[in-house]
Write a protein that holds these residues in place. Structure first.
Motif, PDB file in Angstrom:
ATOM      1  N   GLN A 223       0.815  -1.221   0.000  1.00 18.95           N
ATOM      2  CA  GLN A 223       0.000   0.000   0.000  1.00 18.95           C
ATOM      3  C   GLN A 223       0.841   1.260   0.000  1.00 18.95           C
ATOM      4  OE1 GLN A 223      -2.227  -1.962   3.142  1.00 18.95           O
ATOM      5  NE2 GLN A 223      -3.795  -0.427   2.755  1.00 18.95           N
ATOM      6  N   CYS A 224       1.989   1.215   0.689  1.00 17.08           N
ATOM      7  CA  CYS A 224       2.797   2.424   0.862  1.00 17.08           C
ATOM      8  C   CYS A 224       3.391   2.933  -0.438  1.00 17.08           C
ATOM      9  CB  CYS A 224       3.955   2.160   1.815  1.00 17.08           C
ATOM     10  SG  CYS A 224       3.506   2.342   3.508  1.00 17.08           S
ATOM     11  N   GLY A 225       3.828   2.007  -1.296  1.00 15.56           N
ATOM     12  CA  GLY A 225       4.451   2.416  -2.553  1.00 15.56           C
ATOM     13  C   GLY A 225       5.866   2.932  -2.376  1.00 15.56           C
ATOM     14  N   TRP A 226       6.474   2.717  -1.225  1.00 18.07           N
ATOM     15  CA  TRP A 226       7.892   3.048  -1.107  1.00 18.07           C
ATOM     16  C   TRP A 226       8.663   1.930  -0.445  1.00 18.07           C
ATOM     17  CZ3 TRP A 226       9.476   4.883   3.981  1.00 18.07           C
ATOM     18  CH2 TRP A 226       8.422   5.237   4.819  1.00 18.07           C
ATOM     19  N   ASP A 227       9.970   2.141  -0.352  1.00 13.88           N
ATOM     20  CA  ASP A 227      10.881   1.070   0.029  1.00 13.88           C
ATOM     21  C   ASP A 227      10.873   0.874   1.539  1.00 13.88           C
ATOM     22  OD1 ASP A 227      12.830  -0.824  -0.269  1.00 13.88           O
ATOM     23  OD2 ASP A 227      14.477   0.587  -0.494  1.00 13.88           O
ATOM     24  N   THR A 228       9.924   0.088   2.036  1.00 12.99           N
ATOM     25  CA  THR A 228       9.737  -0.016   3.480  1.00 12.99           C
ATOM     26  C   THR A 228      10.626  -1.069   4.135  1.00 12.99           C
ATOM     27  OG1 THR A 228       7.898  -1.541   3.113  1.00 12.99           O
ATOM     28  CG2 THR A 228       7.346   0.792   3.377  1.00 12.99           C
ATOM     29  N   ASP A 229      11.277  -1.910   3.332  1.00  9.54           N
ATOM     30  CA  ASP A 229      12.231  -2.894   3.874  1.00  9.54           C
ATOM     31  C   ASP A 229      11.643  -3.740   5.008  1.00  9.54           C
ATOM     32  OD1 ASP A 229      14.412  -2.376   2.162  1.00  9.54           O
ATOM     33  OD2 ASP A 229      15.019  -0.646   3.344  1.00  9.54           O
ATOM     34  N   HIS A 230      10.478  -4.287   4.771  1.00  7.73           N
ATOM     35  CA  HIS A 230       9.891  -5.220   5.742  1.00  7.73           C
ATOM     36  C   HIS A 230      10.664  -6.547   5.742  1.00  7.73           C
ATOM     37  CE1 HIS A 230       6.342  -2.669   5.794  1.00  7.73           C
ATOM     38  NE2 HIS A 230       5.750  -3.466   6.655  1.00  7.73           N
ATOM     39  N   PHE A 231      10.679  -7.197   6.870  1.00  7.91           N
ATOM     40  CA  PHE A 231      11.166  -8.579   6.899  1.00  7.91           C
ATOM     41  C   PHE A 231      10.216  -9.425   6.049  1.00  7.91           C
ATOM     42  CE2 PHE A 231      13.388  -6.910  10.517  1.00  7.91           C
ATOM     43  CZ  PHE A 231      14.587  -7.597  10.505  1.00  7.91           C
ATOM     44  N   PRO A 232      10.735 -10.455   5.374  1.00  4.57           N
ATOM     45  CA  PRO A 232       9.849 -11.291   4.562  1.00  4.57           C
ATOM     46  C   PRO A 232       8.830 -11.991   5.460  1.00  4.57           C
ATOM     47  CG  PRO A 232      12.008 -12.318   4.780  1.00  4.57           C
ATOM     48  CD  PRO A 232      12.122 -10.942   5.364  1.00  4.57           C
ATOM     49  N   ASN A 233       7.572 -12.004   5.032  1.00  2.00           N
ATOM     50  CA  ASN A 233       6.550 -12.641   5.868  1.00  2.00           C
ATOM     51  C   ASN A 233       5.470 -13.316   5.036  1.00  2.00           C
ATOM     52  OD1 ASN A 233       5.313 -10.404   4.877  1.00  2.00           O
ATOM     53  ND2 ASN A 233       5.158  -9.319   6.826  1.00  2.00           N
ATOM     54  N   ASN A 234       5.799 -13.585   3.770  1.00  2.00           N
ATOM     55  CA  ASN A 234       4.803 -14.163   2.882  1.00  2.00           C
ATOM     56  C   ASN A 234       5.402 -15.411   2.218  1.00  2.00           C
ATOM     57  OD1 ASN A 234       3.239 -14.707   0.548  1.00  2.00           O
ATOM     58  ND2 ASN A 234       2.460 -12.616   0.550  1.00  2.00           N
ATOM     59  N   VAL A 235       5.047 -16.578   2.758  1.00  2.00           N
ATOM     60  CA  VAL A 235       5.692 -17.816   2.310  1.00  2.00           C
ATOM     61  C   VAL A 235       5.487 -18.089   0.808  1.00  2.00           C
ATOM     62  CG1 VAL A 235       5.792 -20.329   2.622  1.00  2.00           C
ATOM     63  CG2 VAL A 235       5.682 -18.827   4.624  1.00  2.00           C
ATOM     64  N   PRO A 236       4.260 -17.948   0.258  1.00  2.00           N
ATOM     65  CA  PRO A 236       4.120 -18.230  -1.177  1.00  2.00           C
ATOM     66  C   PRO A 236       5.027 -17.357  -2.067  1.00  2.00           C
ATOM     67  CG  PRO A 236       1.970 -18.173  -0.137  1.00  2.00           C
ATOM     68  CD  PRO A 236       2.953 -17.705   0.898  1.00  2.00           C
ATOM     69  N   GLU A 237       5.181 -16.075  -1.708  1.00  2.00           N
ATOM     70  CA  GLU A 237       6.085 -15.207  -2.482  1.00  2.00           C
ATOM     71  C   GLU A 237       7.528 -15.694  -2.412  1.00  2.00           C
ATOM     72  OE1 GLU A 237       4.147 -10.722  -1.997  1.00  2.00           O
ATOM     73  OE2 GLU A 237       5.994 -11.212  -0.957  1.00  2.00           O
ATOM     74  N   VAL A 238       7.932 -16.019  -1.192  1.00  2.00           N
ATOM     75  CA  VAL A 238       9.312 -16.450  -0.970  1.00  2.00           C
ATOM     76  C   VAL A 238       9.570 -17.783  -1.688  1.00  2.00           C
ATOM     77  CG1 VAL A 238      10.828 -17.286   0.877  1.00  2.00           C
ATOM     78  CG2 VAL A 238       9.591 -15.144   1.162  1.00  2.00           C
ATOM     79  N   ALA A 239       8.566 -18.659  -1.700  1.00  2.17           N
ATOM     80  CA  ALA A 239       8.717 -19.958  -2.365  1.00  2.17           C
ATOM     81  C   ALA A 239       8.983 -19.769  -3.853  1.00  2.17           C
ATOM     82  CB  ALA A 239       7.459 -20.805  -2.153  1.00  2.17           C
ATOM     83  N   LEU A 240       8.251 -18.844  -4.486  1.00  8.64           N
ATOM     84  CA  LEU A 240       8.459 -18.622  -5.922  1.00  8.64           C
ATOM     85  C   LEU A 240       9.846 -18.047  -6.187  1.00  8.64           C
ATOM     86  CD1 LEU A 240       4.974 -17.297  -7.116  1.00  8.64           C
ATOM     87  CD2 LEU A 240       5.949 -19.591  -7.376  1.00  8.64           C
ATOM     88  N   ALA A 241      10.338 -17.220  -5.245  1.00 11.49           N
ATOM     89  CA  ALA A 241      11.688 -16.671  -5.406  1.00 11.49           C
ATOM     90  C   ALA A 241      12.732 -17.784  -5.319  1.00 11.49           C
ATOM     91  CB  ALA A 241      11.940 -15.608  -4.337  1.00 11.49           C
ATOM     92  N   TYR A 242      12.632 -18.612  -4.274  1.00  7.43           N
ATOM     93  CA  TYR A 242      13.631 -19.691  -4.149  1.00  7.43           C
ATOM     94  C   TYR A 242      13.491 -20.721  -5.272  1.00  7.43           C
ATOM     95  CZ  TYR A 242      15.470 -17.932   0.211  1.00  7.43           C
ATOM     96  OH  TYR A 242      16.079 -17.148   1.155  1.00  7.43           O
TER      97      TYR A 242
END
Ligand code: XUL
Ligand code: CO
Length: 432
Positions: free
Chosen positions: A300-319
């Motif tokens: 929602q923010c639209g800027w570089d908020t540098d959150h810790f990863p917290n979304n397993v499906p997204e991370v799975a596609l990356a790995y």
């Protein structure tokens, strides 16, 4: 033992733990696709967000109060003691730093360099005593006001010189510590307005700068990989290292595509209007996938908020893309991630990383299972199977006239086939 983390135990893999202070999924010794999980993921903690960032945002200043905040060498050593204590508690195999994160700025370039050298030796002793290795070092060429109009791309040649000399000292420190990579993120290599910017000149300067970095790497015998980190904008309106495709074109233009790889960050991919997996797949296909910064933005923010990863499906596609490319060599998973500014406690810092490590472990396991299952890759191969025929390959070396004649001769009337996207998405959903 520092005071800051005094009551926090070293974390271990305890899948059934009732306490917060445990890993539920990150099991360093578990073997996945023939490799230990720790060696797949190659986690690194970044120094800047965890130990140097005061918690400010565009509307307010410092929220964190840390005993090591201050600009003396004593503060720098206390910061290092605390950082290495956290690395031990988390059991991470790597860390990353900028020069400005770890040493106070001196009154002159010479003094600043001496400060960095002193801290480098302080790190070396801690690393020899069982501390983590260095995934990468880098120079902060964006915070100090001298770099406000860029470093390599600055209109003032003296700033170019200062930046080049600074990078030399940071490469020396990285080499001394046996760094696996050296990163360049061009925070201010871009522009605020075209009205005062000579694009051609700035890109030429940047190409020369990077070529000098590569030359110096070979001169000192640094065996790590030189990495460039793409980001489209922020802090500048437009940054030259916009995304993977742009960086690759830039590397090719200066003949550096075999010398330099990319450090790809999820949040930067999002800012560029791409998915993380798009950036990773493209880099892998071009042979420049180096390392990852595993931190996401708030959508929602639209800027570089540098959150810790917290979304397993997204991370799975990356790995999945990392594994498909054969896994990391010198690269790894750096958490270029910061706490939210209201997360004030020592426990927050530890558990943010522990949670992120668990999210990545789950993502890696899902990705490995998808690869082992093989159905996705089989579907991809089947989709292109027509191109395995020798006539199809021969056509690529042919010309339009011959192809047209062949189409007529064969009375060709090709029929489209389903791309089966939803069925493939259903397949992925079985693993995440
Ligand atoms: C900034 C960023 C940097 C680089 C290192 O967005 O990602 O922290 O990773 O300079
Ligand atoms: Co980053």
């Amino acid at each position: 033992m520092t005071e800051f983390f005094a009551d926090i135990p070293k974390l271990a893999f305890q899948p059934d733990a009732t306490d917060e202070f445990a890993f539920r999924h990150y099991n360093p010794d578990e073997v996945i696709l023939g490799r230990r999980m720790e060696d797949h993921l190659r986690f690194a903690v970044c120094y800047w967000h965890s130990f140097a960032w005061p918690g400010g945002d565009p509307f307010g200043g410092q929220t964190f109060q840390r005993p090591w905040f201050g600009d003396t060498m004593d503060h720098a050593r206390l910061k290092a003691d605390t950082a290495f204590e956290m690395f031990r508690i988390l059991g991470v195999p790597f860390f990353c730093f900028h020069d400005a994160d770890v040493r106070p700025e001196g009154a002159s370039f010479a003094e600043t360099t001496r400060n960095l050298e002193e801290i480098t030796e302080y790190f070396a002793a801690k690393m020899e005593a069982g501390g983590p290795k260095l995934l990468w070092g880098t120079a902060n060429l964006f915070s100090n006001r001298r770099f406000m109009a860029g470093a390599a791309t600055n209109p003032d040649p003296d700033i170019f010189a200062y930046a080049a000399a600074t990078v030399k000292t940071c490469m020396d420190a990285t080499h001394r510590l046996g760094g696996a990579n050296y990163v360049l993120w061009g925070g201010r290599e871009g522009y605020e307005t075209l009205l005062n910017t000579d694009l051609r000149r700035e890109m030429e300067q940047m190409g020369r700068f990077l070529s000098m970095v590569v030359d110096y790497k070979h001169k000192i015998g640094f065996k790590g990989t030189i990495l460039v980190e793409p980001k489209p904008q922020e802090p500048t309106k437009h940054q030259y290292d916009y995304d993977v495709a742009t960086c690759y074109g830039f590397l090719q233009r200066f003949g550096l595509e075999k010398e330099v790889k990319l450090n790809i960050e999820q949040g930067h991919a999002i800012l560029a209007g791409h998915s993380f997996e798009h950036e990773l797949a493209l880099a892998a296909s071009l042979g420049v996938l180096g390392s990852i910064d595993m931190n996401r933005n708030d959508y929602q923010c639209g800027w570089d908020t540098d959150h810790f990863p917290n979304n397993v499906p997204e991370v799975a596609l990356a790995y999945y893309e990392v594994l498909r490319a054969g896994g990391f060599t010198t690269g790894g998973t750096n958490f270029d991630a910061k706490l939210r500014r209201q997360s004030l406690d020592a426990e927050d810092l530890i558990l943010a990383h522990a949670g992120a490590m668990d999210v990545c472990a789950r993502g890696l396991k899902a990705a490995a299972a998808m690869l082992e299952d093989g159905k996705l890759e089989a579907a991809r191969s089947a989709r292109y199977a027509g191109w395995d025929r020798p006539e199809a390959q021969a056509m690529l070396g042919s010309d339009l006239e011959s192809i047209a004649a062949d189409v007529l001769a064969r009375g060709l009337a090709p029929q489209p086939v389903s791309a089966r996207q939803e069925r493939l998405e259903n397949l992925v959903n079985r693993f995440v």
